[in-house]
Design a protein around this motif. Structure first.
Motif, short mmCIF file in Angstrom:
data_model
loop_
_atom_site.label_atom_id
_atom_site.label_comp_id
_atom_site.label_asym_id
_atom_site.label_seq_id
_atom_site.Cartn_x
_atom_site.Cartn_y
_atom_site.Cartn_z
N GLU A 1 0.83 -1.21 0.00
CA GLU A 1 0.00 0.00 0.00
C GLU A 1 0.87 1.26 0.00
O GLU A 1 0.53 2.27 -0.63
N PHE B 1 -10.19 5.82 0.64
CA PHE B 1 -10.52 5.43 2.02
C PHE B 1 -10.66 6.62 2.97
O PHE B 1 -9.76 7.45 3.09
N THR C 1 -12.37 -4.72 5.72
CA THR C 1 -11.00 -4.21 5.76
C THR C 1 -10.37 -4.40 4.38
O THR C 1 -10.94 -5.08 3.52
N GLY C 2 -9.18 -3.79 4.19
CA GLY C 2 -8.41 -4.09 2.99
C GLY C 2 -8.72 -3.22 1.79
O GLY C 2 -8.72 -3.70 0.65
N ALA C 3 -8.93 -1.93 2.01
CA ALA C 3 -9.14 -1.01 0.88
C ALA C 3 -7.87 -0.93 0.04
O ALA C 3 -6.77 -0.95 0.57
N ILE D 1 0.46 4.42 5.88
CA ILE D 1 -0.21 5.69 6.16
C ILE D 1 0.81 6.81 6.32
O ILE D 1 0.61 7.92 5.82
N ASN E 1 -0.54 2.04 13.33
CA ASN E 1 -1.11 0.74 12.92
C ASN E 1 -0.89 0.40 11.46
O ASN E 1 -0.94 -0.77 11.09
N PHE E 2 -0.71 1.43 10.61
CA PHE E 2 -0.17 1.19 9.27
C PHE E 2 1.09 2.03 9.21
O PHE E 2 1.13 3.08 8.60
N LYS F 1 -7.15 -2.16 13.30
CA LYS F 1 -7.32 -1.38 12.07
C LYS F 1 -8.51 -0.47 12.31
O LYS F 1 -9.49 -0.87 12.95
N CYS F 2 -8.42 0.74 11.77
CA CYS F 2 -9.58 1.64 11.91
C CYS F 2 -10.77 1.03 11.19
O CYS F 2 -11.92 1.31 11.51
N SER F 3 -10.50 0.15 10.23
CA SER F 3 -11.55 -0.51 9.44
C SER F 3 -12.04 -1.81 10.09
O SER F 3 -12.91 -2.48 9.52
N1 LIG Z 1 -7.15 1.22 4.83
C1 LIG Z 1 -7.16 0.12 5.76
C2 LIG Z 1 -7.40 0.59 7.17
C3 LIG Z 1 -6.55 1.73 7.63
C4 LIG Z 1 -6.77 1.99 9.08
O1 LIG Z 1 -6.34 1.42 9.99
C5 LIG Z 1 -8.23 -0.87 5.40
O2 LIG Z 1 -9.01 -0.62 4.49
O3 LIG Z 1 -8.31 -1.91 6.04
#
Ligand SMILES: N[C@@H](CCC=O)C(=O)O
Ligand SMILES: NC(=O)c1ccc[n+]([C@@H]2O[C@H](COP(=O)([O-])OP(=O)(O)OC[C@H]3O[C@@H](n4cnc5c(N)ncnc54)[C@H](O)[C@@H]3O)[C@@H](O)[C@H]2O)c1
Length: 522
Positions: free
Chosen positions: A141, A491, A482-484, A195, A190-191, A327-329
């Motif tokens: 990413e 996102f 999760t996983g964009a 990020i 967390n990323f 994850k925020c997701s």
């Molecule tokens: N973009 C990440 C989440 C980022 C935040 O923690 C997702 O889509 O899982």
């Protein structure tokens, strides 16, 4: 120099298949290489100066508390001020560097990171507790963000490309996007690569200079990125690396009159603080600071009785426990209609109990949480959960010389329960029962957050309704939440999840620029 016409169209960086022995071995070799480098000392980067301070942040392996990843110098307010002055000076020249030249630094950085992909991932495995696939996805990413924002800058720099202007006889009208100034970039842990890299490269490719204050638990992976940018020849002072205390350095820079923007990703509490502090005008300040704040989530999955229940259960478990729920997701809530409730809950519990917890460098599916503070907070939420729901899996500490917690599932949880409403940011899933799919969606929407969600159903009408009514920035149908992917799933979230800035999307660079219209009489 690259132009929009000679660069290849953006494609996502492929993930590594670690079921192949050669890929697993390559990662093990990268981990061994990084292990040989542990314990080093890292300076601040202020312009071309490398500053070692007496005060240090000690970065440790959350999976093995006795392993020190490294010692990082720590900025105080005086050093933050020096970095600000350096960034202000660098801005005067950087803003005049042609966009294509700025983008070229990014293309070079993406290529180098790609060549050293496993090294970056290995460092994250050790510093943040990711397993191989999670770390690999983080690095992929990061590469995607660099490649994507470089192309985006090339596109934005084409005069009138983004916003074609109405033609007026006798006038030449142009709209260009110019940078803002010095920005403070504050990423989360967390990323710790993706990020941090995305926020930083978006700001600098747009022509800004930045003060990068990395998260205190993952400063070394941030340093590795800063060193890479230096290696590709990015001019000194464009990225200044200043780890430090959020309260001391963060507040100082947020309230600084010369700060033009703050780009923040992290918790709701800190995001709101930054938003409030930045809204006040400091003496000598001549602009309204721009705040980009991407914050927390209380994301969830809704399952109706027409859904593929096995796929739904797998997605619930993957969304709740990937990277230990940090994850925020993360899908920390699930709402299931009563006619299939018992069946889905049973499958979720079974899949959860099968998850193995262990040391990230051995590629255990579930690793540690990030630090003592998180560990204590999550265990406390688990105790609260025991009073709010029926414990089906996990429920406490797991073994190991790190911050290990069992993946934990609570069923029969009320929508208003604390574990349904508050972001826990750990491996804890709360499941609630709904009388039908409409009530399940209403329960899903009953939150102050609005980041990600998923709806599992095979009924087209319901899917249409869910697409319309589930209120979140990233809504997925019949897949995990999760996983964009950069470019495919821009996102960012609604409400208390932040400013919906859509990282990895086509609007993102606009946040770091201002549009200048020029109109010339012919
Ligand atoms: N973009 C990440 C989440 C980022 C935040 O923690 C997702 O889509 O899982
Ligand atoms: N919406 C998103 O895209 C997204 C992505 C990743 C993480 N998150 C959220 O981030 C949180 C987890 O990350 P975290 O624990 O690092 O969050 P955090 O808010 O504790 O810290 C984020 C960053 O802010 C810094 N900070 C702390 N106090 C500060 C202050 N007073 N001024 C300026 N900076 C300060 C920290 O050092 C860190 O670099 C979760 O809530 C998660 O949902 C959101």
């Amino acid at each position: 120099m690259n132009t929009l016409t000679n660069v290849k169209p953006f494609v996502n960086e492929p993930f590594t298949d670690f079921s192949k022995e050669e890929n697993k071995q390559a990662m093990e070799a990268a981990i061994a290489k990084i292990k040989a480098e542990l314990g080093r000392e890292y300076p601040l980067h202020i312009g071309s100066k490398k500053v070692m301070t007496e005060a240090r942040i000690v970065s440790i392996n959350p999976g093995d508390k006795d392993e020190v990843i490294g010692h990082v110098s720590k900025a105080d307010q005086a050093l933050a001020e020096e970095a600000m002055q350096t960034a202000l000076q660098a801005f005067e020249s950087w803003k005049r560097v042609p966009a294509a030249e700025r983008a070229d630094y990014l293309f070079k950085a993406a290529e180098l990171m790609r060549q050293r992909k496993h090294e970056f991932s290995a460092l994250m495995i050790l510093e943040s507790g990711k397993n191989y696939a999670e770390a690999d996805a983080d690095t992929a990413e990061a590469i995607d963000f660099i490649e994507f924002y470089a192309r985006e800058m090339l596109r934005l720099s084409r005069t009138n490309e983004n916003q074609p202007l109405t033609k007026i006889a006798g006038e030449t009208n142009n709209l260009t996007y110019i940078p803002l100034g010095v920005g403070v970039v504050i990423p989360p842990w967390n990323f710790p690569l993706a990020i941090c890299v995305g926020m930083t490269t978006a700001a600098v490719v747009s022509g800004n200079t930045v003060l990068l204050k990395p998260a205190s638990t993952t400063p070394i992976i941030a340093h590795k990125f800063v060193a890479l940018m230096e290696e590709v020849g990015l001019p000194a002072g464009v990225i200044n690396y200043i780890p430090g205390s959020g309260a001391e350095v963060g507040d100082y820079l947020t309230t600084h009159p010369k700060t033009r923007f703050v780009s923040f990703t992290g918790s709701k509490e800190i995001g709101l603080r930054i938003n409030r502090l930045a809204a006040e005008t400091a003496p000598g300040q001549i602009w309204i600071k721009r705040v980009v704040a991407e914050m927390g989530g209380k994301d969830g999955i809704v399952v109706d009785e027409t859904a593929d229940l096995q796929a739904a259960a797998q997605a619930i478990v993957a969304s709740a426990f990937g990277f230990q729920g940090q994850k925020c997701s993360a899908g920390s809530r699930a709402f299931i209609v009563e006619s299939v409730y018992d069946e889905v809950v049973e499958k979720v519990a079974e899949l959860t109990k099968a998850l193995q917890v262990g040391l990230p460098e051995t590629n255990a599916p579930v690793g540690p949480v990030i630090d003592q503070g998180s560990y204590d907070k999550i265990l406390n939420y688990i105790e609260i959960g025991k009073t709010e729901g029926k414990l089906l899996a996990g429920g406490g500490k797991a073994e190991g010389n790190g911050y290990y917690i069992e993946p934990t599932v609570f069923a029969d949880v009320d929508g208003k329960a604390r574990i349904m409403q508050e972001e826990i940011f750990g491996p804890v899933l709360a499941i609630g029962k709904a009388k039908d799919w409409k009530e399940a969606i209403a329960l899903y929407n009953d939150t102050e957050f609005g980041l990600t969600g998923a709806f599992f159903s095979s009924d087209e009408d319901r899917i249409e309704e869910a697409l319309e009514t589930m209120h979140c920035g990233n809504l997925y149908i019949n897949r995990k939440c999760t996983g964009a992917l950069v470019g495919a799933h821009p996102f960012g979230g609604f409400n208390m999840s932040g400013t919906d800035s859509k990282a990895g999307g086509y609007d993102y660079l606009l946040l770091f620029t201002q549009a200048k219209l020029t109109s010339r009489k012919n």
